[in-house]
Design a protein around this motif. Structure first.
Motif, PDB file in Angstrom:
ATOM      1  N   SER A 678       0.831  -1.211   0.000  1.00 29.25           N
ATOM      2  CA  SER A 678       0.000   0.000   0.000  1.00 29.25           C
ATOM      3  C   SER A 678       0.861   1.256   0.000  1.00 29.25           C
ATOM      4  CB  SER A 678      -0.916  -0.002   1.228  1.00 29.25           C
ATOM      5  OG  SER A 678      -1.734  -1.155   1.242  1.00 29.25           O
ATOM      6  N   LEU A 679       1.912   1.259   0.816  1.00 29.52           N
ATOM      7  CA  LEU A 679       2.773   2.439   0.917  1.00 29.52           C
ATOM      8  C   LEU A 679       3.550   2.676  -0.376  1.00 29.52           C
ATOM      9  CD1 LEU A 679       4.146   1.909   4.536  1.00 29.52           C
ATOM     10  CD2 LEU A 679       2.474   3.613   3.806  1.00 29.52           C
ATOM     11  N   LEU A 680       4.042   1.594  -0.988  1.00 32.68           N
ATOM     12  CA  LEU A 680       4.804   1.747  -2.231  1.00 32.68           C
ATOM     13  C   LEU A 680       3.910   2.254  -3.365  1.00 32.68           C
ATOM     14  CD1 LEU A 680       7.110  -1.421  -2.230  1.00 32.68           C
ATOM     15  CD2 LEU A 680       7.771   0.941  -1.779  1.00 32.68           C
ATOM     16  N   GLN A 681       2.652   1.817  -3.383  1.00 33.23           N
ATOM     17  CA  GLN A 681       1.733   2.271  -4.434  1.00 33.23           C
ATOM     18  C   GLN A 681       1.423   3.756  -4.305  1.00 33.23           C
ATOM     19  OE1 GLN A 681      -1.740  -0.256  -4.579  1.00 33.23           O
ATOM     20  NE2 GLN A 681      -0.540  -2.104  -4.901  1.00 33.23           N
ATOM     21  N   LEU A 697      13.268   6.653  -0.183  1.00 28.27           N
ATOM     22  CA  LEU A 697      11.809   6.543  -0.265  1.00 28.27           C
ATOM     23  C   LEU A 697      11.366   5.122   0.094  1.00 28.27           C
ATOM     24  CD1 LEU A 697      10.969   8.524  -3.540  1.00 28.27           C
ATOM     25  CD2 LEU A 697      10.379   9.176  -1.189  1.00 28.27           C
ATOM     26  N   TYR A 698      12.094   4.138  -0.454  1.00 33.28           N
ATOM     27  CA  TYR A 698      11.791   2.737  -0.154  1.00 33.28           C
ATOM     28  C   TYR A 698      12.009   2.452   1.334  1.00 33.28           C
ATOM     29  CZ  TYR A 698      12.454  -2.340   0.040  1.00 33.28           C
ATOM     30  OH  TYR A 698      12.384  -3.660   0.389  1.00 33.28           O
ATOM     31  N   ASN A 699      13.144   2.908   1.867  1.00 34.23           N
ATOM     32  CA  ASN A 699      13.445   2.661   3.273  1.00 34.23           C
ATOM     33  C   ASN A 699      12.450   3.339   4.206  1.00 34.23           C
ATOM     34  OD1 ASN A 699      15.623   1.056   2.658  1.00 34.23           O
ATOM     35  ND2 ASN A 699      17.143   2.659   2.931  1.00 34.23           N
ATOM     36  N   ASP A 700      11.946   4.502   3.804  1.00 30.60           N
ATOM     37  CA  ASP A 700      10.928   5.169   4.616  1.00 30.60           C
ATOM     38  C   ASP A 700       9.664   4.315   4.707  1.00 30.60           C
ATOM     39  OD1 ASP A 700      12.539   7.329   5.156  1.00 30.60           O
ATOM     40  OD2 ASP A 700      11.702   8.611   3.590  1.00 30.60           O
ATOM     41  N   CYS A 701       9.289   3.700   3.588  1.00 25.95           N
ATOM     42  CA  CYS A 701       8.124   2.803   3.592  1.00 25.95           C
ATOM     43  C   CYS A 701       8.402   1.584   4.465  1.00 25.95           C
ATOM     44  CB  CYS A 701       7.798   2.357   2.166  1.00 25.95           C
ATOM     45  SG  CYS A 701       7.187   3.680   1.104  1.00 25.95           S
ATOM     46  N   ASN A 702       9.592   1.025   4.305  1.00 29.44           N
ATOM     47  CA  ASN A 702       9.974  -0.141   5.106  1.00 29.44           C
ATOM     48  C   ASN A 702       9.948   0.216   6.594  1.00 29.44           C
ATOM     49  OD1 ASN A 702      10.991  -2.581   5.986  1.00 29.44           O
ATOM     50  ND2 ASN A 702      12.900  -2.445   4.871  1.00 29.44           N
ATOM     51  N   ARG A 703      10.392   1.421   6.921  1.00 32.11           N
ATOM     52  CA  ARG A 703      10.423   1.861   8.316  1.00 32.11           C
ATOM     53  C   ARG A 703       9.012   1.959   8.894  1.00 32.11           C
ATOM     54  NH1 ARG A 703      12.988   6.172   7.449  1.00 32.11           N
ATOM     55  NH2 ARG A 703      14.991   5.138   7.459  1.00 32.11           N
ATOM     56  N   LYS A 704       8.103   2.488   8.100  1.00 31.70           N
ATOM     57  CA  LYS A 704       6.714   2.591   8.573  1.00 31.70           C
ATOM     58  C   LYS A 704       6.122   1.203   8.799  1.00 31.70           C
ATOM     59  CE  LYS A 704       6.133   6.867   5.989  1.00 31.70           C
ATOM     60  NZ  LYS A 704       5.588   7.474   4.767  1.00 31.70           N
ATOM     61  N   VAL A 705       6.444   0.274   7.912  1.00 38.64           N
ATOM     62  CA  VAL A 705       5.985  -1.112   8.087  1.00 38.64           C
ATOM     63  C   VAL A 705       6.525  -1.682   9.395  1.00 38.64           C
ATOM     64  CG1 VAL A 705       6.183  -3.472   7.203  1.00 38.64           C
ATOM     65  CG2 VAL A 705       5.729  -1.595   5.629  1.00 38.64           C
ATOM     66  N   PHE A 901      19.037  -2.934  -2.888  1.00 35.82           N
ATOM     67  CA  PHE A 901      18.090  -3.362  -1.860  1.00 35.82           C
ATOM     68  C   PHE A 901      18.441  -4.728  -1.271  1.00 35.82           C
ATOM     69  CE2 PHE A 901      15.615  -0.740  -4.902  1.00 35.82           C
ATOM     70  CZ  PHE A 901      15.326   0.319  -4.050  1.00 35.82           C
ATOM     71  N   PHE A 902      18.986  -5.606  -2.106  1.00 36.15           N
ATOM     72  CA  PHE A 902      19.302  -6.962  -1.652  1.00 36.15           C
ATOM     73  C   PHE A 902      20.805  -7.207  -1.766  1.00 36.15           C
ATOM     74  CE2 PHE A 902      14.886  -8.649  -3.091  1.00 36.15           C
ATOM     75  CZ  PHE A 902      14.335  -8.233  -1.888  1.00 36.15           C
ATOM     76  N   SER A 903      21.414  -7.667  -0.693  1.00 34.00           N
ATOM     77  CA  SER A 903      22.820  -8.076  -0.721  1.00 34.00           C
ATOM     78  C   SER A 903      22.961  -9.316  -1.593  1.00 34.00           C
ATOM     79  CB  SER A 903      23.296  -8.385   0.698  1.00 34.00           C
ATOM     80  OG  SER A 903      22.578  -9.512   1.198  1.00 34.00           O
ATOM     81  N   LYS A 904      24.196  -9.751  -1.821  1.00 30.60           N
ATOM     82  CA  LYS A 904      24.430 -10.953  -2.639  1.00 30.60           C
ATOM     83  C   LYS A 904      23.712 -12.157  -2.024  1.00 30.60           C
ATOM     84  CE  LYS A 904      26.587 -13.551  -5.740  1.00 30.60           C
ATOM     85  NZ  LYS A 904      26.126 -14.906  -5.371  1.00 30.60           N
ATOM     86  N   THR A 905      23.780 -12.274  -0.692  1.00 38.80           N
ATOM     87  CA  THR A 905      23.124 -13.392  -0.016  1.00 38.80           C
ATOM     88  C   THR A 905      21.621 -13.358  -0.252  1.00 38.80           C
ATOM     89  OG1 THR A 905      24.808 -13.322   1.709  1.00 38.80           O
ATOM     90  CG2 THR A 905      22.807 -14.529   2.212  1.00 38.80           C
ATOM     91  N   LEU A 906      21.020 -12.174  -0.137  1.00 40.19           N
ATOM     92  CA  LEU A 906      19.576 -12.065  -0.337  1.00 40.19           C
ATOM     93  C   LEU A 906      19.193 -12.223  -1.801  1.00 40.19           C
ATOM     94  CD1 LEU A 906      18.493  -9.212   2.118  1.00 40.19           C
ATOM     95  CD2 LEU A 906      18.175 -11.674   2.356  1.00 40.19           C
ATOM     96  N   ARG A 907      20.068 -11.792  -2.710  1.00 38.94           N
ATOM     97  CA  ARG A 907      19.762 -11.992  -4.142  1.00 38.94           C
ATOM     98  C   ARG A 907      19.733 -13.474  -4.468  1.00 38.94           C
ATOM     99  NH1 ARG A 907      23.419  -7.801  -4.700  1.00 38.94           N
ATOM    100  NH2 ARG A 907      24.983  -9.055  -5.775  1.00 38.94           N
ATOM    101  N   ASP A 908      20.610 -14.240  -3.830  1.00 41.06           N
ATOM    102  CA  ASP A 908      20.589 -15.693  -4.022  1.00 41.06           C
ATOM    103  C   ASP A 908      19.340 -16.302  -3.386  1.00 41.06           C
ATOM    104  OD1 ASP A 908      22.962 -15.626  -5.376  1.00 41.06           O
ATOM    105  OD2 ASP A 908      24.204 -16.166  -3.659  1.00 41.06           O
TER     106      ASP A 908
END
Length: 925
Positions: A678-681, A697-705, A901-908
């Motif tokens: 909802s926040l990203l939209q 902007l993305y991190n602000d949404c993540n923070r609110k979540v 947004f994603f580290s190598k570990t998270l991309r995997d």
């Protein structure tokens, strides 16, 4: 939704202590209403404060006795982060052990981090009001709590609308499919054929809707499928089977694998399970499985004869087994938060004495028996200093070794471990998460774990069960040993398993986070949450209605559902408190864990998952407040259950009546993902702004979540130092930018008139005192850099058999630092800066100043981000609860590389999300 409880005599979930009445009479309801304060309630749905309750601020209205001691909070121990599947699935564990095995998993970044630290300079953790929340933190007359509550309410309202639309769409599609089937049947066309065409067509639609191809539009079975597709297994199985028949040594298949990889690319072909049709029987996880077993820790090496444990000032002789236990404690004297913990000391000393007794006790050098009775922390009778110094010397020597030696040692270790790092799963090469058996040592635990300091015994092959294919060669155990058992359970996803001695938990060797098995488990978790969005409005409407139910069991269940949905509380499971930490969740809350303050504040204080203290204050719905007061009504007292007519099993059974496989934990994933969606939209992305601003902007949404879903953490001890260091970096760049602009005047003095004097002014936050300190720092930094380079050059020359540079070479190199110091002194005196570099021009210097300006803006964004994140656990949301496809879609829309947004570990780990969605910006949660 009809009530599950219709009988007045609903049995108690737990019978200890004082019980709630089975029904609530209207008279009792009215009496409770009259007893409640008429004060106006505040906004609900958000935490209003983090920190321990002060006796002068809060009072439990139902407390049987004032002044009862609170459980003392402890800081969580720093631990490495492991990206584990958050589904908490028991699948793959032996049936008799599955419930027990639940409690062993550790979340990488728990959102039940300790909220308060009693020893943190006597200060309360920061209020939520201090958190940077972007557009929600504007200074106006409306309280932040009200804003957050309104935001959450609007998101929930949108969720209800979406749920109704989704159900209507499903009903319409089902009706259309039914009409088509009837028409095709009436045309006498074989039913199997159109079904196949429908399935294929639906797969294409499913990919657009979900980002992953599916075999049909039918709802997916709920069991976690780790199995590869049948067609892939069928193609790969014969080759694997053939190898299994010829392989005679456990490690051979790894060697053959590398050989085959050199000949062709077929074995390295990526298994894109997200593009494959779903297997009909997903309880079967694999058809063939080959692996080489586990890696055991090296055997214990005895201490030199000169290194002893001392008791009462005298060295003692110990048998090998007890000496090893002594080294566990002695080697970690630097970890004061452990070795100075009374519980840690007590548990260690009890186990130490048990091993002493078993091995015949301690003796002096003459062979006389010494009775070790006391630990005595104030004047240590047991002195581990020599042991600690021994291991510290070894550690320091290892760190000081030349890089070439370290590299050679690592290469040798990698060669030994290589055969254990991969397995063959249905003929595919899959990475194993961690093939190592835990080494012996002292259990540390997290939070206030009652068994901290207990000795973790060495795991022997006789305790390890191997899970492997029937036709695969069984890996050979270490010489002189044998496995506890070898089984061929193709419904399990673990490769090896053993039981540890401290908590009796079962430990498993599993596939890595980027494996198909783990990826499918993640996918199923988020798809389950996506399915919940179709039912969330009915669930919320039903539990809101049942908050006023006359049946106590129904009212307790509705209240628990409200707390789980609104505040992301874990459901909680009953535990054997004699053998495990006394951790609780919503359904297992006790009288003393909940404090009530009129008119609507509820204070929770308990040990949550992993023994981390959960402390939070919430403003709740008025009816929920009334219910909790009722559940605490006399004669209930400390030790009694709040929800005494509810268990997690009963709650999950009720939830499954709305949706197959729905459990309380799905709400956490749904709430985080739906809120983030909802926040990203709502974001309007300007493609012209820098990438750093888009990330913020993305991190602000993540923070609110994280805040709305209650993913809090304690401010790190080093946060202020880190922020100060970052602030100095920003000021350093501002100084560098000013010097660059001053160089423009050195090249062309007329630029001051053209650009204006303001352009060349020093930033307001840079004063003369700071500049002098910064200049000295830059000079010292250059000296250190030159010295390290000189030492590294000499190491290389010695390794190559050449003569090292003499000390006068270093003195010659250090002249550069003296020249820099002299340059700064001249600039401070003349207020002029000479242009640097080859062929400096106004254009070049202006370009340099603009680049510095951009770097300053990026660093300032980072600084704001870090300050906003100091009390919010963004990683918890992003790794475990927010559907990764939301991040992928945002990255595509904002034209930001996913690496941001994603580290190598998270991309995997989330490769399935990245590749299944790709650049499809239309995907929605």
């Amino acid at each position: 939704m009809a009530s599950d409880s219709s009988d007045d005599d609903v049995p108690l979930a737990r019978t200890n202590g004082h019980a709630s009445a089975p029904r609530i009479s209207k008279a009792d309801d009215r009496a409770m209403d009259k007893s409640m304060s008429k004060a106006r309630p505040g906004p609900t749905g958000v935490s209003i404060r983090n920190g321990p309750v002060r006796s002068d601020d809060a009072m439990d209205m139902d407390s049987p006795a004032k002044g009862a001691p609170k459980r003392k909070p402890r800081s969580s121990l720093g631990q490495s982060v492991y990206y584990k599947d958050d589904s908490d699935s028991d699948e793959g564990a032996p049936m008799a052990k599955r419930q027990k095995a639940r409690h062993q998993k550790v979340e990488s970044d728990s959102d039940n981090e300790p909220i308060a630290k009693k020893k943190q300079n006597g200060k309360l953790p920061p209020s939520i009001k201090d958190t940077n929340l972007g557009d929600l933190s504007d200074d106006d007359d409306e309280p932040l709590g009200t804003k957050l509550a309104q935001k959450k309410a609007s998101i929930e309202k949108a969720a209800a609308k979406e749920a109704r639309a989704a159900r209507a769409s499903d009903a319409k599609a089902k009706k259309a499919t039914s009409k088509k089937a009837i028409k095709e049947e009436s045309d006498d066309e074989p039913l199997a054929k159109p079904k196949k065409r429908q399935s294929n067509g639906s797969a294409a639609l499913a990919k657009k809707a979900n980002g992953v191809k599916k075999a049909s539009t039918k709802k997916e079975p709920e069991s976690d499928s780790d199995a590869p597709i049948a067609t892939k297994a069928k193609r790969a199985a014969p080759a694997a089977k053939g190898k299994a028949a010829t392989a005679k040594k456990p490690a051979k298949f790894v060697k053959e694998e590398s050989k085959e990889n050199g000949e062709g690319e077929e074995d390295e072909e990526e298994f894109r399970w997200w593009d494959a049709p779903k297997k009909e029987d997903d309880s079967i996880k694999w058809t063939t499985l080959e692996h080489n077993g586990v890696i055991f820790p090296p055997p214990y090496e005895r201490l030199p004869k000169s290194v002893k444990l001392y008791y009462d000032g005298k060295p003692v002789e110990l048998e090998e087994e007890v000496e090893e236990v002594a080294t566990f404690f002695g080697s970690m004297l630097h970890s004061t938060q452990n070795v100075e913990n009374p519980t840690f000391q007590k548990n260690f000393f009890n186990d130490f004495k048990d091993v002493l007794k078993k091995t015949g006790g301690a003796k002096d050098r003459a062979g006389n028996k010494i009775e070790i009775k006391d630990f005595d922390k104030d004047f240590p009778k047991l002195d581990f200093t020599k042991i600690y110094e021994h291991y510290k010397t070894i550690g320091d020597a290892k760190k000081a070794r030349p890089a070439a030696e370290k590299k050679a040692e690592k290469a040798a270790r990698d060669l030994v471990e290589a055969p254990f790092l991969f397995c063959k799963w249905d003929g595919r090469k899959e990475k194993i998460g961690n093939p190592r058996v835990e080494p012996p040592g002292l259990f540390r635990g997290r939070g206030e774990h009652p068994k901290t300091g207990t000795v973790k015994k060495r795991v022997l092959p006789e305790q390890v069960t191997i899970n492997i294919g029937k036709d695969a060669p069984v890996p050979a155990p270490p010489k002189g040993h044998k496995w506890k058992a070898v089984q061929h359970d193709n419904k399990a996803t673990w490769l090896a398993m053993w039981q540890e001695n401290v908590n009796g938990n079962y430990k498993y060797i599993m596939l890595a986070a980027n494996s198909a098995v783990k990826g499918q488990a993640d996918f199923k978790k988020f798809e389950k949450a996506r399915e919940l969005k179709k039912h969330i409005d009915r669930i919320r409407a039903d539990y809101t209605k049942e908050l006023r139910s006359e049946i106590m069991a129904d009212r307790q269940r509705a209240t628990a559902m409200y707390l789980i949905d609104e505040f992301a509380l874990r459901a909680g499971n009953e535990k054997d408190t004699d053998n495990e930490a006394e951790t609780v969740g919503c359904c297992s809350l006790k009288f003393e864990h909940v404090t009530l303050e009129d008119p609507d504040k509820v204070i929770f204080d308990f040990l949550g998952k992993d023994s981390i203290r959960f402390y939070n204050e919430f403003k709740v719905d008025r009816q929920v407040f009334k219910n909790l007061k009722m559940f605490k009504k006399a004669p209930k007292e400390e030790g009694d259950d709040i929800f005494d007519r509810l268990t997690t099993t009963q709650l999950n059974k009720h939830l499954s009546s709305y949706m197959t496989g729905l459990t309380a934990k799905v709400f956490r994933t749904y709430n985080a993902s739906w809120t983030m969606s909802s926040l990203l939209q709502e974001l309007k992305i300007d493609q012209n702004i820098p990438v750093a601003e888009k990330i913020k902007l993305y991190n602000d949404c993540n923070r609110k979540v994280a805040i709305l879903c209650n993913h809090k953490r304690t401010v790190g001890a080093g946060h202020e130092a880190q922020m100060e260091k970052l602030g100095d970096r920003i000021k350093g760049m501002k100084y560098q930018k000013w010097r660059t602009k001053m160089m423009i005047l050195d090249v062309d003095s007329k630029q001051k008139k053209r650009k204006g004097a303001e352009y060349f002014e020093l930033d307001s936050d840079l004063d003369e005192e700071w500049i002098l300190q910064h200049q000295q720092f830059l000079v010292e930094e250059l000296r250190t850099k030159i010295t390290k380079k000189f030492e590294k050059d000499n190491e290389k020359r010695e390794a190559d058999g050449e003569k090292p540079f003499p000390e006068k070479e270093l003195a010659e190199r250090l002249k550069a630092a003296k020249e820099l110091e002299a340059k700064y002194k001249k600039e401070n005196k003349t207020k002029k800066v000479e242009a640097e570099g080859k062929g400096p021009t106004v254009e070049k210097l202006e370009g340099q100043a603009e680049k510095l300006d951009e770097r300053i803006r990026n660093l300032e964004l980072q600084s704001a981000d870090r300050e906003g994140n100091k009390e919010v656990a963004l990683g918890t949301s992003k790794i475990n609860y927010i559907d990764p496809r939301l991040t992928v879609v945002f990255a595509a829309k904002a034209k930001v590389p996913i690496e941001k947004f994603f580290s190598k570990t998270l991309r995997d780990k989330f490769k399935w999300a990245i590749e299944s969605v790709g650049d499809d910006e239309s995907w929605e949660f």
